[in-house]
Scaffold this active site. Structure first.
Site, PDB file in Angstrom:
ATOM      1  N   GLU A  68       0.830  -1.213   0.000  1.00  0.00           N
ATOM      2  CA  GLU A  68       0.000   0.000   0.000  1.00  0.00           C
ATOM      3  C   GLU A  68       0.860   1.257   0.000  1.00  0.00           C
ATOM      4  OE1 GLU A  68      -3.783   0.016   0.521  1.00  0.00           O
ATOM      5  OE2 GLU A  68      -3.630  -2.021  -0.236  1.00  0.00           O
TER       6      GLU A  68
ATOM      7  N   HIS B 253      -4.059   1.569   7.553  1.00  0.00           N
ATOM      8  CA  HIS B 253      -2.685   1.876   7.129  1.00  0.00           C
ATOM      9  C   HIS B 253      -1.950   2.421   8.347  1.00  0.00           C
ATOM     10  CE1 HIS B 253      -4.344   2.702   2.852  1.00  0.00           C
ATOM     11  NE2 HIS B 253      -3.657   1.574   2.805  1.00  0.00           N
TER      12      HIS B 253
ATOM     13  N   CYS C  77      -2.881  11.264   3.848  1.00  0.00           N
ATOM     14  CA  CYS C  77      -3.223  10.299   2.782  1.00  0.00           C
ATOM     15  C   CYS C  77      -3.140  10.948   1.420  1.00  0.00           C
ATOM     16  CB  CYS C  77      -4.663   9.812   2.920  1.00  0.00           C
ATOM     17  SG  CYS C  77      -5.010   8.862   4.375  1.00  0.00           S
TER      18      CYS C  77
HETATM   19  O1  SUG Z   1      -7.861   2.760   0.483  1.00  0.00           O
HETATM   20  N1  SUG Z   1     -10.646   4.885   0.747  1.00  0.00           N
HETATM   21  C1  SUG Z   1      -9.215   4.720   0.731  1.00  0.00           C
HETATM   22  C2  SUG Z   1      -8.567   5.660   1.710  1.00  0.00           C
HETATM   23  C3  SUG Z   1      -7.084   5.653   1.620  1.00  0.00           C
HETATM   24  C4  SUG Z   1      -6.419   6.430   2.701  1.00  0.00           C
HETATM   25  N2  SUG Z   1      -5.026   6.383   2.556  1.00  0.00           N
HETATM   26  C5  SUG Z   1      -4.123   6.371   3.560  1.00  0.00           C
HETATM   27  N3  SUG Z   1      -4.430   6.103   4.780  1.00  0.00           N
HETATM   28  N4  SUG Z   1      -2.879   6.570   3.232  1.00  0.00           N
HETATM   29  C6  SUG Z   1      -8.830   3.272   1.059  1.00  0.00           C
HETATM   30  O2  SUG Z   1      -9.489   2.676   1.902  1.00  0.00           O
HETATM   31  C7  SUG Z   1     -12.897   4.523  -0.055  1.00  0.00           C
HETATM   32  C8  SUG Z   1     -13.632   4.512  -1.371  1.00  0.00           C
HETATM   33  C9  SUG Z   1     -15.101   4.395  -1.206  1.00  0.00           C
HETATM   34  O3  SUG Z   1     -15.571   3.772  -0.266  1.00  0.00           O
HETATM   35  O4  SUG Z   1     -15.841   4.938  -2.063  1.00  0.00           O
HETATM   36  C10 SUG Z   1     -11.397   4.343  -0.203  1.00  0.00           C
HETATM   37  O5  SUG Z   1     -10.937   3.738  -1.139  1.00  0.00           O
END
Ligand code: SUG
Length: 450
Positions: free
Chosen positions: A180, A256, A374
């Site tokens: 990730e 994460h 993020c």
């Molecule tokens: O991968 N949310 C992302 C958020 C990523 C956050 N990134 C970090 N923490 N670095 C994920 O879970 C949600 C999409 C939706 O539900 O429509 C989403 O993909």
């Protein structure tokens, strides 16, 4: 240059520009915000403007700020590869009828969270003295697994000079090598140009049947993946530290590591439940850090309960160097959770390395589980490397103006799940992105341009 000398270097933050199809589809099991806002109506224009305002504000403060473009969505090549045929409009109509979750997945604007775009090792840490990039395979979630191909093209287009930059292919896209990106990778150093310690945090050891991991939510990053990246990047001896994420944290919604810890320079700001072996991790980082003492800023569960850390995204803040200490750029939600707000007041009043807090409104992204940290990918660059990269993606007043007008012209105010099947949304998005590659001078990076 010898290994012991260090060059002047800066940290560049590359924020993902929110795409025109930004929506709330509840796609990320294990990410509390994503699930709790499932099917809410999203506001893409507002989301993109919030992101741009953050970039502009940090650029105005003197930080070198870059922007990474959104990907084309809904991603029609993925639907075609899954057996849908005919015109784009016919495909969108059929998939929305037969499999709306699949449509939401290929329409997600999730590439905005560029902390997951790649892992980047600065040249001071690598044996060949080049900056190394590995796009994350994001194999844990289908909607994210379609990002690495375009991410790789974008990164290669920006960092094209092979004398300075090395690009690796994403790891094999299977759960055993789930990766990730920078969200599970923190670099600690005395100064940006000096050799640092790269802390890789994983939630699973895939090839060990007896590994004790989370029981409720999935761990997205494996130790196998982290180790492969450290090898690929040719990290100098002693540079990499591997740490298991606390499974309790993952089960509480910390999908994460950057939802529970953030580091910059010699400072590591973290919750006591971040790591499975807190003391070993600190000792190992401390023993490898050259030229500075590690400055841990530990937040106890009593001060900020894990659930409040997840609800506020306190640790998904950007920790930024200032002339007198570090600035913590927090999401607005931190002022809405009482324990966190009180903690922040104490933090800046204290004697520690974090001396200022600034609030950013990134609510549209937060509702999908993405805070300020993020939204950005950190790339440490020396002056030569900064000159060698494509500079059209660096934030200036002029670029900010241009991108704001571009968003105003092309983005919808709102997008619901039903809108994702609208062929006009696809058309508008492709038109907008085609124009964007011109604004940013990126060449042809999208499938629809090939
Ligand atoms: O991968 N949310 C992302 C958020 C990523 C956050 N990134 C970090 N923490 N670095 C994920 O879970 C949600 C999409 C939706 O539900 O429509 C989403 O993909």
């Amino acid at each position: 240059m010898s290994n012991t000398q260090s060059k002047r270097a800066v940290e560049v933050n590359f924020d993902g520009l929110v795409g025109p199809t930004h929506n709330y589809a509840g796609l990320s099991w294990g990410n509390v915000a994503s699930k709790s806002n499932e099917y809410a109506v999203a506001n893409p224009k507002q989301a993109a403007l919030q992101g741009l305002a953050k970039m502009k504000s940090l650029a105005d403060r003197g930080y070198v700020q870059g922007v990474l473009p959104p990907h084309e969505r809904p991603h029609m090549p993925t639907l075609r590869a899954l057996g849908y045929a005919g015109s784009d409009a016919a495909i969108l109509q059929r998939v929305s009828r037969e499999d709306p979750v699949l449509l939401a997945a290929v329409a997600s604007a999730s590439c905005m969270w560029t902390a997951n775009a790649a892992t980047v090792s600065p040249s001071a840490d690598t044996r060949d003295h080049r900056v190394h990039f590995t796009p994350a395979n994001l194999a844990a979630k289908f909607h994210r697994s379609i990002e690495p191909k375009i991410t790789a093209r974008v990164l290669k287009s920006i960092f094209s000079d092979a004398a300075y930059f090395a690009h690796h292919a994403p790891l094999p896209p299977v759960s055993q090598f789930g990766d990730e990106g920078a969200a599970n990778h923190t670099r600690l150093c005395a100064s940006y140009g000096a050799p640092g310690v790269e802390l890789f945090v994983y939630g699973d050891v895939a090839f060990d049947d007896h590994f004790y991991g989370p029981t409720l939510f999935p761990a997205r990053q494996t130790r196998e993946a982290s180790q492969a990246i450290a090898r690929l990047h040719g990290l100098k001896d002693g540079c990499a530290v591997f740490a298991q994420q606390n499974p309790r944290a993952i089960d509480a919604g910390v999908f994460h590591n950057d939802v529970i810890a953030v580091g910059n320079g010699p400072v590591l700001f973290y919750h006591e439940l971040a790591f499975a072996e807190e003391q070993r991790v600190l000792a190992e980082v401390e023993s490898r850090l050259q030229g500075a003492a590690l400055q841990p800023v530990r937040v106890s569960d009593q001060e900020v309960p894990l659930a409040d850390a997840v609800a506020s995204y306190l640790f998904n803040s950007q920790l930024l160097d200032t002339a007198d200490g570090m600035l913590l750029a927090v999401p607005g939600e931190c002022r809405e959770v009482a324990s966190v707000s009180r903690y922040l007041d104490r933090l800046v009043a204290g004697e520690g390395p974090i001396t200022a807090v600034e609030v950013f409104d990134v609510k549209q992204s937060m509702r999908n589980g993405g805070g300020p940290a993020c939204l950005r990918l950190r790339v440490v660059l020396t002056e030569d490397e900064l000159q060698a990269m494509h500079r059209g993606v660096l934030m200036t007043d002029a670029l900010y103006e241009r991108l704001t007008l571009w968003v105003e012209a092309h983005y919808r105010d709102s997008v619901s799940q039903a809108d994702l099947a609208d062929p006009l949304l696809l058309e508008e998005s492709c038109k907008a992105l085609d124009e964007l590659t011109g604004i940013l001078g990126l060449g042809t990076i999208y499938d629809f341009q090939h």
